[in-house]
Design a protein around this motif. Structure first.
Motif, short mmCIF file in Angstrom:
data_model
loop_
_atom_site.label_atom_id
_atom_site.label_comp_id
_atom_site.label_asym_id
_atom_site.label_seq_id
_atom_site.Cartn_x
_atom_site.Cartn_y
_atom_site.Cartn_z
N TYR A 189 0.82 -1.22 0.00
CA TYR A 189 0.00 0.00 0.00
C TYR A 189 0.85 1.27 0.00
O TYR A 189 0.41 2.34 0.39
N LYS A 219 -6.47 -0.30 2.63
CA LYS A 219 -5.38 0.63 2.24
C LYS A 219 -4.80 0.27 0.88
O LYS A 219 -4.49 1.15 0.07
N GLN A 276 1.17 -0.05 -7.61
CA GLN A 276 0.71 1.33 -7.83
C GLN A 276 1.42 1.93 -9.05
O GLN A 276 0.80 2.61 -9.86
N ARG A 311 -6.10 5.46 -6.11
CA ARG A 311 -5.39 6.73 -6.33
C ARG A 311 -4.50 6.65 -7.56
O ARG A 311 -4.30 7.63 -8.27
N GLU A 371 -12.52 7.96 0.24
CA GLU A 371 -11.69 8.89 -0.55
C GLU A 371 -12.35 9.32 -1.86
O GLU A 371 -11.69 9.87 -2.72
N LYS A 376 2.73 4.36 -1.76
CA LYS A 376 2.37 5.21 -2.90
C LYS A 376 3.16 4.83 -4.16
O LYS A 376 2.64 4.80 -5.25
N SER A 412 -5.01 2.81 -2.33
CA SER A 412 -3.78 3.25 -3.00
C SER A 412 -3.82 2.90 -4.49
O SER A 412 -3.33 3.65 -5.33
#
Ligand code: PBG
Ligand code: ZN
Length: 323
Positions: A93, A149, A100, A156, A182, A95, A153
């Motif tokens: 998780y 989480k 990601q 995002r 979020e 960034k 992530s």
């Protein structure tokens, strides 16, 4: 006496008749191609038992997606393989975690594909378990906030669909809440609802370095002997607000695909897993079966059973063969 009253062979006598009678058609749009992206890798690494399948670096993702798209594939499922593991799976998780990075890259180069990502902890935990190991067990309630989480992530980073695969109770509730908190209301959840304790994941585990370091996943994955329990898993994910349910593996679990299709209105995905792909490849390479024909048969039968979506390492191969 009329003999036989019914001659079903009349319907099979020519290519034209056979096409007219065809009941099951797979299309490229039904397929999701899984891609393993490895951190710190330069180029690509073959997955031994899975001829034609590679772990790739993030750099190669654009080409890989482009190739799939050129073949008519419109959806991919990304899984990350991190460089660093710890007890709580921090890089799952982070960034700038590998998954990601992969999602962000896929999002930026392809607005015309559905980007899905596996959400689990086992590639990221030092134990290789899908949750946090504590006091002799994988602790369910400590693990689900972390899955939330992971999902947030990935959202995002731009993912369209997150696919929680840890088999923790309440994972869909936790993931939905983390996404909505979020503002990711439009990120869908495809839960690996009835994920069975299977011997057919080993090529993936080897490739993704997520084999449990001790014990196995029997305390959280569904026993393959228990179809009612599998349906209860599906049912509870639906109650928790899942968007798409999944039966996994696929080939030996088509009774469950069919039952889920009949019982529920939620779209059904079937995951044709790594070991299923490896079986076909191995038999083909020994000259025992025609791998291409077997692949079309397997995918068609998964569709026939009622799968709306098929996640398969054979997606590119199938796309090349489809009319
Ligand atoms: C991790 C995960 C696994 C697979 C997908 N995500 C392995 C496991 O649960 O042990 C298997 C996929 C495949 O075999 O293709 N939770
Ligand atoms: Zn896992």
């Amino acid at each position: 006496m009329r003999f036989p009253a019914r001659r079903l062979r009349r319907l099979r006598k020519s290519e034209g008749m056979r096409r007219l009678m065809n009941e099951t058609l797979i299309t490229r749009e039904d397929l999701v191609y899984p891609i393993l992206v490895q951190e710190g890798l330069d180029g690509r690494l073959p997955v031994g038992p899975m001829e034609g399948i590679y772990r790739i670096s993030v750099d190669l993702l654009e080409d890989e997606l482009g190739e799939a798209h050129d073949l008519g594939i419109r959806a991919v499922m990304l899984s990350g393989i991190p460089e660093h593991k710890d007890e709580v799976g921090t890089s799952a998780y982070a960034k700038d975690g590998i998954a990601q990075q992969a999602v962000a890259k896929a999002r930026s180069c392809r607005s015309d594909m559905v980007i899905m990502a596996d959400a689990c902890l086992c590639q990221y935990t030092s134990t290789g378990h899908c949750g946090i190991y504590k006091d002799g067990t994988v602790d369910n309630d400590l693990s689900i906030p972390l899955l939330g989480k992971v999902a947030a992530s990935l959202a995002r980073a731009g993912v369209d669909v997150v696919s929680p695969s840890s088999m923790m109770d309440g994972q869909v509730t936790a993931v939905r809440a983390a996404l909505d908190r979020e503002g990711h209301q439009n990120v869908a959840i495809m839960a690996q609802s009835a994920k069975h304790m299977s011997a057919l994941y080993s090529p993936f585990r080897e490739a993704a370095h997520c084999t449990p370091q001790f014990e196995d996943r029997i305390e959280y994955q569904v026993p393959y002997t228990n179809p009612r329990e599998a349906m209860a898993e599906v049912e509870s994910d639906i109650e928790e607000g899942v968007d798409i349910i999944m039966i996994k593996p696929a080939m030996m679990y088509l009774d469950l695909v069919s039952e889920a299709r009949r019982r529920f209105t939620t779209p059904v995905a079937a995951y044709n897993v790594s070991g299923e792909y490896a079986l076909v490849r191995a038999a083909h390479s020994k000259g025992h079966i025609d791998g291409a024909k077997a692949t079309m048969e397997i995918l068609s039968c998964i569709k026939r059973a009622g799968a709306d979506i098929i996640i398969t390492y054979s997606a590119k191969e199938a796309a090349k063969m489809l009319p």
